[in-house]
Design a protein around this motif. Sequence first.
Motif, PDB file in Angstrom:
ATOM      1  N   VAL A 111       0.832  -1.202   0.000  1.00 17.44           N
ATOM      2  CA  VAL A 111       0.000   0.000   0.000  1.00 17.44           C
ATOM      3  C   VAL A 111       0.868   1.255   0.000  1.00 17.44           C
ATOM      4  O   VAL A 111       0.586   2.230  -0.709  1.00 17.44           O
ATOM      5  N   CYS A 112       1.943   1.236   0.779  1.00 17.93           N
ATOM      6  CA  CYS A 112       2.830   2.403   0.831  1.00 17.93           C
ATOM      7  C   CYS A 112       3.499   2.662  -0.517  1.00 17.93           C
ATOM      8  O   CYS A 112       3.688   3.817  -0.914  1.00 17.93           O
ATOM      9  N   ILE A 113       3.857   1.608  -1.224  1.00 18.97           N
ATOM     10  CA  ILE A 113       4.519   1.792  -2.510  1.00 18.97           C
ATOM     11  C   ILE A 113       3.529   2.334  -3.545  1.00 18.97           C
ATOM     12  O   ILE A 113       3.896   3.128  -4.413  1.00 18.97           O
ATOM     13  N   VAL A 114       2.259   1.925  -3.448  1.00 18.17           N
ATOM     14  CA  VAL A 114       1.241   2.543  -4.300  1.00 18.17           C
ATOM     15  C   VAL A 114       1.201   4.049  -4.040  1.00 18.17           C
ATOM     16  O   VAL A 114       1.231   4.869  -4.971  1.00 18.17           O
ATOM     17  N   ALA A 115       1.152   4.423  -2.761  1.00 15.08           N
ATOM     18  CA  ALA A 115       1.077   5.837  -2.400  1.00 15.08           C
ATOM     19  C   ALA A 115       2.328   6.594  -2.837  1.00 15.08           C
ATOM     20  O   ALA A 115       2.246   7.735  -3.316  1.00 15.08           O
ATOM     21  N   SER A 155      -3.874  12.216  -6.041  1.00  7.98           N
ATOM     22  CA  SER A 155      -5.175  11.603  -5.748  1.00  7.98           C
ATOM     23  C   SER A 155      -5.862  11.123  -7.019  1.00  7.98           C
ATOM     24  O   SER A 155      -6.464  10.035  -7.044  1.00  7.98           O
ATOM     25  N   ALA A 156      -5.768  11.911  -8.081  1.00 13.81           N
ATOM     26  CA  ALA A 156      -6.388  11.515  -9.348  1.00 13.81           C
ATOM     27  C   ALA A 156      -5.764  10.231  -9.884  1.00 13.81           C
ATOM     28  O   ALA A 156      -6.465   9.331 -10.366  1.00 13.81           O
ATOM     29  N   ALA A 157      -4.429  10.131  -9.793  1.00 11.36           N
ATOM     30  CA  ALA A 157      -3.751   8.919 -10.261  1.00 11.36           C
ATOM     31  C   ALA A 157      -4.198   7.703  -9.455  1.00 11.36           C
ATOM     32  O   ALA A 157      -4.435   6.620 -10.012  1.00 11.36           O
ATOM     33  N   LEU A 158      -4.330   7.856  -8.154  1.00 10.58           N
ATOM     34  CA  LEU A 158      -4.750   6.744  -7.301  1.00 10.58           C
ATOM     35  C   LEU A 158      -6.152   6.261  -7.668  1.00 10.58           C
ATOM     36  O   LEU A 158      -6.399   5.056  -7.767  1.00 10.58           O
ATOM     37  N   VAL A 159      -7.057   7.187  -7.888  1.00 10.92           N
ATOM     38  CA  VAL A 159      -8.436   6.820  -8.219  1.00 10.92           C
ATOM     39  C   VAL A 159      -8.521   6.170  -9.598  1.00 10.92           C
ATOM     40  O   VAL A 159      -9.186   5.145  -9.787  1.00 10.92           O
ATOM     41  N   VAL A 160      -7.826   6.748 -10.575  1.00 13.16           N
ATOM     42  CA  VAL A 160      -7.883   6.224 -11.945  1.00 13.16           C
ATOM     43  C   VAL A 160      -7.395   4.788 -11.996  1.00 13.16           C
ATOM     44  O   VAL A 160      -8.044   3.904 -12.602  1.00 13.16           O
ATOM     45  N   ALA A 162      -7.134   2.612  -9.527  1.00 16.29           N
ATOM     46  CA  ALA A 162      -8.030   1.732  -8.774  1.00 16.29           C
ATOM     47  C   ALA A 162      -9.216   1.331  -9.638  1.00 16.29           C
ATOM     48  O   ALA A 162      -9.606   0.153  -9.685  1.00 16.29           O
ATOM     49  N   VAL A 163      -9.794   2.290 -10.336  1.00 16.33           N
ATOM     50  CA  VAL A 163     -10.933   2.002 -11.216  1.00 16.33           C
ATOM     51  C   VAL A 163     -10.530   1.057 -12.341  1.00 16.33           C
ATOM     52  O   VAL A 163     -11.259   0.109 -12.677  1.00 16.33           O
ATOM     53  N   LEU A 164      -9.359   1.292 -12.952  1.00 14.03           N
ATOM     54  CA  LEU A 164      -8.880   0.418 -14.022  1.00 14.03           C
ATOM     55  C   LEU A 164      -8.739  -1.023 -13.534  1.00 14.03           C
ATOM     56  O   LEU A 164      -9.094  -1.966 -14.247  1.00 14.03           O
ATOM     57  N   ASN A 165      -8.235  -1.196 -12.317  1.00 18.68           N
ATOM     58  CA  ASN A 165      -8.067  -2.549 -11.788  1.00 18.68           C
ATOM     59  C   ASN A 165      -9.393  -3.188 -11.426  1.00 18.68           C
ATOM     60  O   ASN A 165      -9.556  -4.403 -11.578  1.00 18.68           O
ATOM     61  N   ILE A 166     -10.335  -2.394 -10.954  1.00 18.86           N
ATOM     62  CA  ILE A 166     -11.658  -2.942 -10.649  1.00 18.86           C
ATOM     63  C   ILE A 166     -12.340  -3.434 -11.921  1.00 18.86           C
ATOM     64  O   ILE A 166     -13.040  -4.452 -11.920  1.00 18.86           O
ATOM     65  N   ARG A 167     -12.093  -2.765 -13.027  1.00 19.83           N
ATOM     66  CA  ARG A 167     -12.770  -3.093 -14.287  1.00 19.83           C
ATOM     67  C   ARG A 167     -12.241  -4.366 -14.943  1.00 19.83           C
ATOM     68  O   ARG A 167     -12.792  -4.809 -15.946  1.00 19.83           O
ATOM     69  N   GLY A 168     -11.192  -4.953 -14.386  1.00 22.53           N
ATOM     70  CA  GLY A 168     -10.793  -6.256 -14.903  1.00 22.53           C
ATOM     71  C   GLY A 168      -9.306  -6.482 -14.945  1.00 22.53           C
ATOM     72  O   GLY A 168      -8.522  -5.558 -15.194  1.00 22.53           O
ATOM     73  N   ALA A 169      -8.901  -7.728 -14.693  1.00 27.03           N
ATOM     74  CA  ALA A 169      -7.490  -8.089 -14.723  1.00 27.03           C
ATOM     75  C   ALA A 169      -6.924  -8.007 -16.134  1.00 27.03           C
ATOM     76  O   ALA A 169      -5.755  -7.677 -16.327  1.00 27.03           O
ATOM     77  N   ILE A 354     -13.091  -4.909  -3.160  1.00 23.07           N
ATOM     78  CA  ILE A 354     -13.056  -4.344  -1.804  1.00 23.07           C
ATOM     79  C   ILE A 354     -11.616  -4.018  -1.417  1.00 23.07           C
ATOM     80  O   ILE A 354     -11.339  -2.952  -0.847  1.00 23.07           O
ATOM     81  N   GLY A 355     -10.694  -4.911  -1.726  1.00 22.47           N
ATOM     82  CA  GLY A 355      -9.288  -4.650  -1.439  1.00 22.47           C
ATOM     83  C   GLY A 355      -8.766  -3.455  -2.221  1.00 22.47           C
ATOM     84  O   GLY A 355      -7.967  -2.659  -1.711  1.00 22.47           O
ATOM     85  N   LEU A 356      -9.210  -3.313  -3.459  1.00 19.07           N
ATOM     86  CA  LEU A 356      -8.788  -2.175  -4.277  1.00 19.07           C
ATOM     87  C   LEU A 356      -9.335  -0.866  -3.715  1.00 19.07           C
ATOM     88  O   LEU A 356      -8.611   0.138  -3.633  1.00 19.07           O
ATOM     89  N   VAL A 357     -10.595  -0.863  -3.319  1.00 13.75           N
ATOM     90  CA  VAL A 357     -11.189   0.342  -2.730  1.00 13.75           C
ATOM     91  C   VAL A 357     -10.489   0.692  -1.421  1.00 13.75           C
ATOM     92  O   VAL A 357     -10.189   1.866  -1.145  1.00 13.75           O
ATOM     93  N   PHE A 358     -10.205  -0.325  -0.613  1.00 23.25           N
ATOM     94  CA  PHE A 358      -9.528  -0.094   0.664  1.00 23.25           C
ATOM     95  C   PHE A 358      -8.129   0.482   0.455  1.00 23.25           C
ATOM     96  O   PHE A 358      -7.748   1.470   1.096  1.00 23.25           O
ATOM     97  N   ALA A 359      -7.356  -0.130  -0.456  1.00 26.93           N
ATOM     98  CA  ALA A 359      -5.999   0.364  -0.720  1.00 26.93           C
ATOM     99  C   ALA A 359      -6.042   1.799  -1.236  1.00 26.93           C
ATOM    100  O   ALA A 359      -5.233   2.641  -0.832  1.00 26.93           O
ATOM    101  N   CYS A 360      -6.967   2.081  -2.120  1.00 28.17           N
ATOM    102  CA  CYS A 360      -7.103   3.438  -2.657  1.00 28.17           C
ATOM    103  C   CYS A 360      -7.452   4.427  -1.553  1.00 28.17           C
ATOM    104  O   CYS A 360      -6.863   5.515  -1.466  1.00 28.17           O
ATOM    105  N   ALA A 361      -8.389   4.050  -0.687  1.00 31.19           N
ATOM    106  CA  ALA A 361      -8.822   4.949   0.386  1.00 31.19           C
ATOM    107  C   ALA A 361      -7.674   5.272   1.340  1.00 31.19           C
ATOM    108  O   ALA A 361      -7.488   6.427   1.747  1.00 31.19           O
TER     109      ALA A 361
END
Length: 491
Positions: A111-115, A155-160, A162-169, A354-361
């Motif tokens: 999570v820290c490396i994502v941030a 913040s925009a990069a984090l959200v974008v 996260a959404v891309l990953n939610i939409r499919g592997a 859920i994990g993606l939303v949590f990591a993003c948050a």
Amino acid sequence: MVHSSPAHEPPETRAQLSRTFRPSWIWAIALGSAVGWGAFVLPTDWMATAGPVGAVLGFAIGGVLMIVIAASYGILIPRFPVSGGEFAYAQIGFGRNHAVLCGWFLTLGYVCIVALNASALALLARYVLPQVAERGLLYEVAGWEVYLGEVLIASAALVVFAVLNIRGASLSGRLQFLFCLVMLAGVGVLLVAAILHPDGQLSNAQPAFPTDATPWLAVLAIVAIAPWAFVGFDNVPQAAEEFKFSPEKAFRLIVFAILAATVLYSAMIFTTAIAAPWATLADEAPLWGTGDAISDLLGGVGVMILAIAVSMGIFTGLNGFYVSASRLLFAMGRARMIPGVFARLHPRHGTPYIGLVFACAVCLIAPWFGREVLVWVVDMSAVGVTIAYTYTCLVAYRQLRSAGNGGRTTAARDGNTAAKLVVAALGTLIGLSFLALLLVPGSPAALGPQSLVALAIWVLLGLVAYLLRYRENSKVSDEELDFLVLGRERG
């Protein structure tokens, strides 16, 4: 259709991810995660520590040591091709308490490396588009001025992503591969341009080592950051459940990724060193030494190519660690070591959303604290990554010792197994050595006081979380836990 199981449903139902990832995508996840932004932002820092030759030698040695550790992943991935990676291995080898410990530290690291990758994008914007990033000064934290502009960019990069990953592997895998190709092409163009440019001088790379440090100690300081520099190849086992190919190929993909990362790190160090006198860059300590060197040598076109390459490195880091963090949280939720909601899969896309939303948050909090504070936490998280490496090597060793034959040692009768045993034991020693370099006071890579405080806080939080979940976790039998982690009884 994939499905998830409620907290106390019988173990016949178990959430499972679809087989989606192709070999090229997995290689790109390993390479892009291992390289990230550091290869483009930190060459002047590394040269200040060890000089150009010392830095390249340090990364070469570190890459070899990582391949030794990766050999244990090559042993375990085919045997246990499930989400969770080191978390699953620790549970298999040492039980649930060790699995919780390993998973807790890995979650922090990922999570820290994502941030940190998101903050690197804001740092790039400060250099390339300061009129956008440096708007709306908010406050200063640990000497770092926090601007509303850079907070919004990160913040925009984090959200974008996260959404891309939610939409499919499949989407995240294809993008990762594309990002890696563009990144490699950009580095190649910069290296060739620097070599061929009349003002690109090999003499700029002198001296080979810093004059105020012993060469071997300088090289050792670079070797010591290998767990951080190459972290990302261990994302491969996190996605093992989703391989659309034989898990036997995983080790080769990891090795190719580590070799490519070593070459890329070395290429950027060499490019920076011949573009401008490295000693001058190190003394001046600019905001972005590599950017200044490329700008002076190749002008605006060079900076544009560098900006594209570093953007691709940041994107691959964001994407790759979102994949690994979400799969780790999914596996821990499925094993009921954290709330079972993390084992839910998206009803349409089949991703662990859920994990993606949590990591993003969690990551969205980080940009408000400034980059310096985040760097302290990421430095500390190197301890967790190294712990995971060491667990993997230890479990590989134990698996090899007891493989088949009712637990009898196979090394004496199987030369191949004997060689693998030696490699797994060596990997364990390397992991312990890295831990010592990080934790022993006075070592070349010892954590600073701020990072040690962050480490102590994270350990305390982990202990509290463990105690809060203890009663719930104890309701899961060992047999049920094996099924939830492995999808079958342990054999």
